[in-house]
Write an enzyme that holds these catalytic residues in place. Structure first.
Site, PDB file in Angstrom:
ATOM      1  N   GLY A  17      71.078  31.238  25.545  1.00  0.00           N
ATOM      2  CA  GLY A  17      70.345  30.928  26.764  1.00  0.00           C
ATOM      3  C   GLY A  17      71.201  30.855  28.011  1.00  0.00           C
ATOM      4  N   ILE A  18      70.891  29.894  28.862  1.00  0.00           N
ATOM      5  CA  ILE A  18      71.606  29.739  30.122  1.00  0.00           C
ATOM      6  C   ILE A  18      73.078  29.420  29.874  1.00  0.00           C
ATOM      7  CG2 ILE A  18      71.811  28.308  32.195  1.00  0.00           C
ATOM      8  CD1 ILE A  18      68.747  28.013  32.118  1.00  0.00           C
ATOM      9  N   ASP A  58      77.834  18.172  19.054  1.00  0.00           N
ATOM     10  CA  ASP A  58      76.507  17.567  19.060  1.00  0.00           C
ATOM     11  C   ASP A  58      76.480  16.682  20.296  1.00  0.00           C
ATOM     12  OD1 ASP A  58      74.291  15.947  18.824  1.00  0.00           O
ATOM     13  OD2 ASP A  58      74.654  15.371  16.734  1.00  0.00           O
ATOM     14  N   TYR A 150      59.884  15.611  28.462  1.00  0.00           N
ATOM     15  CA  TYR A 150      60.765  16.543  29.161  1.00  0.00           C
ATOM     16  C   TYR A 150      60.830  16.195  30.646  1.00  0.00           C
ATOM     17  CZ  TYR A 150      62.881  21.067  30.341  1.00  0.00           C
ATOM     18  OH  TYR A 150      63.717  22.063  30.788  1.00  0.00           O
ATOM     19  N   LYS A 154      64.397  15.135  32.393  1.00  0.00           N
ATOM     20  CA  LYS A 154      64.971  15.983  33.437  1.00  0.00           C
ATOM     21  C   LYS A 154      64.958  15.305  34.800  1.00  0.00           C
ATOM     22  CE  LYS A 154      66.226  19.568  31.043  1.00  0.00           C
ATOM     23  NZ  LYS A 154      67.673  19.883  30.886  1.00  0.00           N
ATOM     24  N   THR A 187      64.642  32.786  28.141  1.00  0.00           N
ATOM     25  CA  THR A 187      65.663  32.378  27.176  1.00  0.00           C
ATOM     26  C   THR A 187      64.997  32.186  25.813  1.00  0.00           C
ATOM     27  OG1 THR A 187      65.288  30.026  27.577  1.00  0.00           O
ATOM     28  CG2 THR A 187      66.930  31.136  28.973  1.00  0.00           C
TER      29      THR A 187
END
Length: 251
Positions: A17-18, A58, A150, A154, A187
């Site tokens: 992904g990113i 992790d 989420y 965030k 992604t």
């Protein structure tokens, strides 16, 4: 001279992904790159592809963060850039999300960023300072009815970033901290979200239609913004939030 020449970067969630796109961009810009990821096999493959290093990580583990940052500093004598990219994106309204899912989302997205910043500052202040970039989201700026955990995680990353930036500035550490807020990015995480939806084709169409620019972002576009924040040309930028969402939050 490439803009990250001579710098050393650690990127969590660097196997895909990113995170992976950022690692590739950093390598192209001349940085020594260390990928951190919980998936050891994928992390080792990604590192081999880029000519980078790999550290098992992790992000919910304080011990893993200590070991990874210490290892980078021991090998290179510096840690100039830290990108907190690892994350998960479960869905669920306030009525649907389980306490287990809530805690897991907080552990990865928020605790992981907290630990990354904590150990990044600990190591960077021993060297020449540096830049910390935290991956938040447009969901850290605006609400979504079905992403309660989420949204909360965030949004917290956004303000944690500002607290870290102010602390480091007051201490004179020479450490900057900024957050990046992407919209929908093509992604593996987004593809999995689409795949597990009730109607994947409809979900894919609705996501694209909700973006004024008419498409989802590419991971490489987000990586370009992160590269700017990692480079010396952004030396006066700290405690700021950078939105890359195709106009979603302008509506």
């Amino acid at each position: 001279m490439r803009r990250l020449e001579g710098k050393v970067a650690l990127i969590s969630g660097g196997a895909s992904g990113i995170g992976f796109a950022t690692a590739r961009r950093f390598a192209e810009e001349g940085a020594g790159v260390v990928l951190g990821d919980i998936d050891r096999a994928a992390g080792a493959r990604a590192a081999s592809e880029l000519g980078a290093e790999f550290e098992p990580l992790d992000v919910t583990s304080d011990e893993d963060w200590r070991n990874a940052t210490d290892a980078v500093f021991a090998r290179h004598g510096t840690l100039d850039i830290l990108v907190n990219s690892a994350g998960i994106a479960p869905t669920g309204t306030i009525e649907e999300v389980t306490l287990e899912d809530w805690r897991r989302t907080m552990a990865v997205n928020l605790d992981g960023t907290f630990l990354g910043c904590r150990h990044g500052v600990r190591v960077m202040k021993q060297g020449r300072g540096g830049s910390i970039v935290n991956l938040s989201s447009v969901s850290g700026l605006v609400g979504g009815h079905n992403i309660a955990a989420y949204n909360a995680a965030k949004g917290a990353v956004r303000l944690l970033t500002k607290s870290v930036a102010l602390h480091c500035a007051r201490k004179g550490y020479g450490i900057r901290c900024n957050s990046v807020h992407p919209g929908f990015v093509d992604t593996p995480m987004l593809q999995e979200l689409i795949r597990t939806s009730r109607n994947p084709d409809e979900t894919r169409s609705k996501l694209a239609a909700s973006v004024p620019a008419g498409r989802n972002a590419r991971a490489e576009e987000v990586a370009a913004m992160i590269a700017y924040l990692a480079a010396d040309e952004s030396a006066f930028v700290t405690g700021a939030e950078f939105v890359i969402d195709g106009g979603v939050t302008a509506m």
